[in-house]
Motif scaffolding. Structure first.
Motif, PDB file in Angstrom:
ATOM      1  N   ALA A 146      32.932  32.989  38.309  1.00  0.00           N
ATOM      2  CA  ALA A 146      34.145  33.787  38.483  1.00  0.00           C
ATOM      3  C   ALA A 146      34.131  34.868  37.414  1.00  0.00           C
ATOM      4  O   ALA A 146      33.892  34.586  36.238  1.00  0.00           O
ATOM      5  CB  ALA A 146      35.389  32.930  38.365  1.00  0.00           C
ATOM      6  N   VAL A 147      34.384  36.110  37.823  1.00  0.00           N
ATOM      7  CA  VAL A 147      34.339  37.257  36.916  1.00  0.00           C
ATOM      8  C   VAL A 147      35.686  37.963  36.961  1.00  0.00           C
ATOM      9  O   VAL A 147      36.192  38.276  38.052  1.00  0.00           O
ATOM     10  CB  VAL A 147      33.232  38.252  37.320  1.00  0.00           C
ATOM     11  N   ILE A 148      36.268  38.211  35.798  1.00  0.00           N
ATOM     12  CA  ILE A 148      37.455  39.060  35.724  1.00  0.00           C
ATOM     13  C   ILE A 148      37.052  40.391  35.097  1.00  0.00           C
ATOM     14  O   ILE A 148      36.145  40.451  34.263  1.00  0.00           O
ATOM     15  CB  ILE A 148      38.602  38.417  34.929  1.00  0.00           C
ATOM     16  N   GLY A 149      37.712  41.488  35.506  1.00  0.00           N
ATOM     17  CA  GLY A 149      37.427  42.817  34.975  1.00  0.00           C
ATOM     18  C   GLY A 149      38.676  43.444  34.398  1.00  0.00           C
ATOM     19  O   GLY A 149      39.705  43.532  35.067  1.00  0.00           O
ATOM     20  N   LEU A 150      38.592  43.885  33.148  1.00  0.00           N
ATOM     21  CA  LEU A 150      39.708  44.517  32.454  1.00  0.00           C
ATOM     22  C   LEU A 150      39.214  45.755  31.726  1.00  0.00           C
ATOM     23  O   LEU A 150      38.034  45.857  31.371  1.00  0.00           O
ATOM     24  CB  LEU A 150      40.326  43.554  31.435  1.00  0.00           C
ATOM     25  N   THR A 151      40.125  46.713  31.476  1.00  0.00           N
ATOM     26  CA  THR A 151      39.765  47.920  30.746  1.00  0.00           C
ATOM     27  C   THR A 151      40.934  48.390  29.904  1.00  0.00           C
ATOM     28  O   THR A 151      42.097  48.197  30.258  1.00  0.00           O
ATOM     29  CB  THR A 151      39.338  49.044  31.705  1.00  0.00           C
ATOM     30  N   ASP A 152      40.602  49.032  28.765  1.00  0.00           N
ATOM     31  CA  ASP A 152      41.621  49.716  27.975  1.00  0.00           C
ATOM     32  C   ASP A 152      41.461  51.230  28.086  1.00  0.00           C
ATOM     33  O   ASP A 152      42.143  51.984  27.391  1.00  0.00           O
ATOM     34  CB  ASP A 152      41.559  49.274  26.511  1.00  0.00           C
ATOM     35  N   HIS A 202      35.625  46.860  30.019  1.00  0.00           N
ATOM     36  CA  HIS A 202      35.263  48.258  29.780  1.00  0.00           C
ATOM     37  C   HIS A 202      36.208  48.755  28.695  1.00  0.00           C
ATOM     38  O   HIS A 202      37.327  49.169  28.958  1.00  0.00           O
ATOM     39  CB  HIS A 202      35.414  49.072  31.068  1.00  0.00           C
ATOM     40  N   TRP A 203      35.723  48.712  27.447  1.00  0.00           N
ATOM     41  CA  TRP A 203      36.628  48.904  26.315  1.00  0.00           C
ATOM     42  C   TRP A 203      36.049  49.881  25.299  1.00  0.00           C
ATOM     43  O   TRP A 203      34.852  49.954  25.093  1.00  0.00           O
ATOM     44  CB  TRP A 203      36.955  47.561  25.659  1.00  0.00           C
ATOM     45  N   GLY A 204      36.936  50.628  24.695  1.00  0.00           N
ATOM     46  CA  GLY A 204      36.556  51.483  23.594  1.00  0.00           C
ATOM     47  C   GLY A 204      36.023  52.844  23.992  1.00  0.00           C
ATOM     48  O   GLY A 204      35.720  53.111  25.154  1.00  0.00           O
ATOM     49  N   PRO A 205      35.874  53.741  22.991  1.00  0.00           N
ATOM     50  CA  PRO A 205      35.403  55.105  23.242  1.00  0.00           C
ATOM     51  C   PRO A 205      33.888  55.200  23.354  1.00  0.00           C
ATOM     52  O   PRO A 205      33.168  54.247  23.068  1.00  0.00           O
ATOM     53  CB  PRO A 205      35.910  55.864  22.006  1.00  0.00           C
TER      54      PRO A 205
END
Length: 338
Positions: A146-152, A202-205
């Motif tokens: 199971a994969v969850i995807g999040l981003t800032d 998917h995080w950060g600059p």
């Protein structure tokens, strides 16, 4: 027998990549890495573009780059490489507005490629991608993931209760409201009874070589909440790997394929295919890093020089976290067995 699950950094199939692929074989984008990809039991990527020929470039806020690929070739390319899961929580999935996002969701669903991190609503965006990998004809030799995807990234792309977009969060491990949302997302994933739980972030600059302390704290917190591997991406350059409670945190997997300008010092064209070996029960055994290099809008096995550069850089970046690698051929090997 251990199962091998691959993870890549950003897969950006738009712009020049899209143009090149119109004039070459579907498999060409995977270069000399194709057979290694096809030999895996499963493959998770960050899809850094939408798959559509429709829509207009996002103009509601300033966006310097817009990425999309024609699904007529992109979907067969993903299928040929054996992609099982695409994470869509990133800063490009709405580059051609809602119609292109919907085309992406539909194209992946029709191909049977699981996806997470974006959807018609925030509820759909936070829905985990669930996949069985391995020998699915023999229940003893398969693995439920199971994969969850999040981003800032790009808060204007965030989904809400009524609008499509991404699973957006503001990453702060001390934020009680954020922690509760992530816990609920993880609980939804656990309800599928997976053997392996993945958090893809998917995080950060861009072009940052080290994770900030807030990301380090959040990554460790995710492991403590039951995540088996943190799959980070966004910086376009790979970052350190840390092992926390026997589970790996890939702070950033870098770029896997794209058409970007190459920084001569940071070498955003060099990274790895990250391969996690696990038991059929989901216990991680090792993480193997195969050096890769982008050339002519395709991903190849890295040259000897590039591979040595990448190995040395990864060792140096990871050393402050107490991470030590062995060497096997061109690959770095990180043992996770206790």
């Amino acid at each position: 027998m251990p199962l091998r699950l691959g993870f890549t950094g950003d897969v950006m199939l738009g712009r020049v990549v899209n143009d090149r692929q119109r004039r070459r074989s579907v498999d060409a984008v995977w270069g000399t890495v194709l057979e290694r990809l096809r030999g895996l039991d499963g493959l998770v990527i960050n899809l850094e573009c939408c798959l559509s020929t429709r829509g207009q470039q996002w103009q509601r806020t300033y966006r310097p780059f817009h990425f999309r690929a024609d699904p007529d070739w992109a979907i067969p390319a993903l299928e040929h490489a054996g992609v099982d899961v695409c994470t869509l929580a990133n800063n490009h999935i709405l580059d051609y507005e809602e119609v292109a996002l919907r085309d992406t969701l539909e194209a992946l669903d029709e191909a049977g490629i699981a996806r997470t991190g974006a959807g018609e609503t925030i509820d759909e965006a936070l829905e985990p991608a669930v996949r069985t990998i391995g020998d699915t004809d023999t229940s003893d030799d398969d693995l439920e993931i199971a994969v969850i995807g999040l981003t800032d990234n790009t808060p204007e792309y965030a989904a809400d209760e009524e609008s499509p977009g991404t699973g957006w969060i503001e990453i702060d491990a001390d934020d009680a409201e954020m922690r509760e949302r992530v816990r609920e997302t993880l609980e939804r994933a656990r309800e599928t009874n997976p053997d392996l739980l993945v958090a893809s972030l998917h995080w950060g600059p861009n072009m940052v070589t080290e994770p900030p302390e807030s990301f380090q704290a959040f990554g460790r917190w995710l492991i403590e909440e039951g995540v088996d591997i943190v799959h980070g991406h966004s910086a376009h350059v790979f970052q350190a790997i840390e092992v926390h409670e026997g589970r790996p945190i890939i702070y950033d997997a870098g770029d896997f394929v794209d058409d970007y300008r190459v920084d001569p010092e940071l070498r955003n064209d060099r990274s790895f295919l990250f391969v996690l070996s696990v038991t059929p029960d989901g216990d991680p055994l090792e993480l193997r890093l195969h050096p890769t290099e982008i050339e002519d809008c395709a991903v190849d096995e890295a040259s000897s020089e590039a591979a040595e550069w990448a190995r040395e850089r990864m060792r140096n970046l990871s050393a402050p976290f107490g991470t030590e690698f062995d060497r096997d051929g061109d690959a770095l090997v990180l043992s996770l067995e206790s």
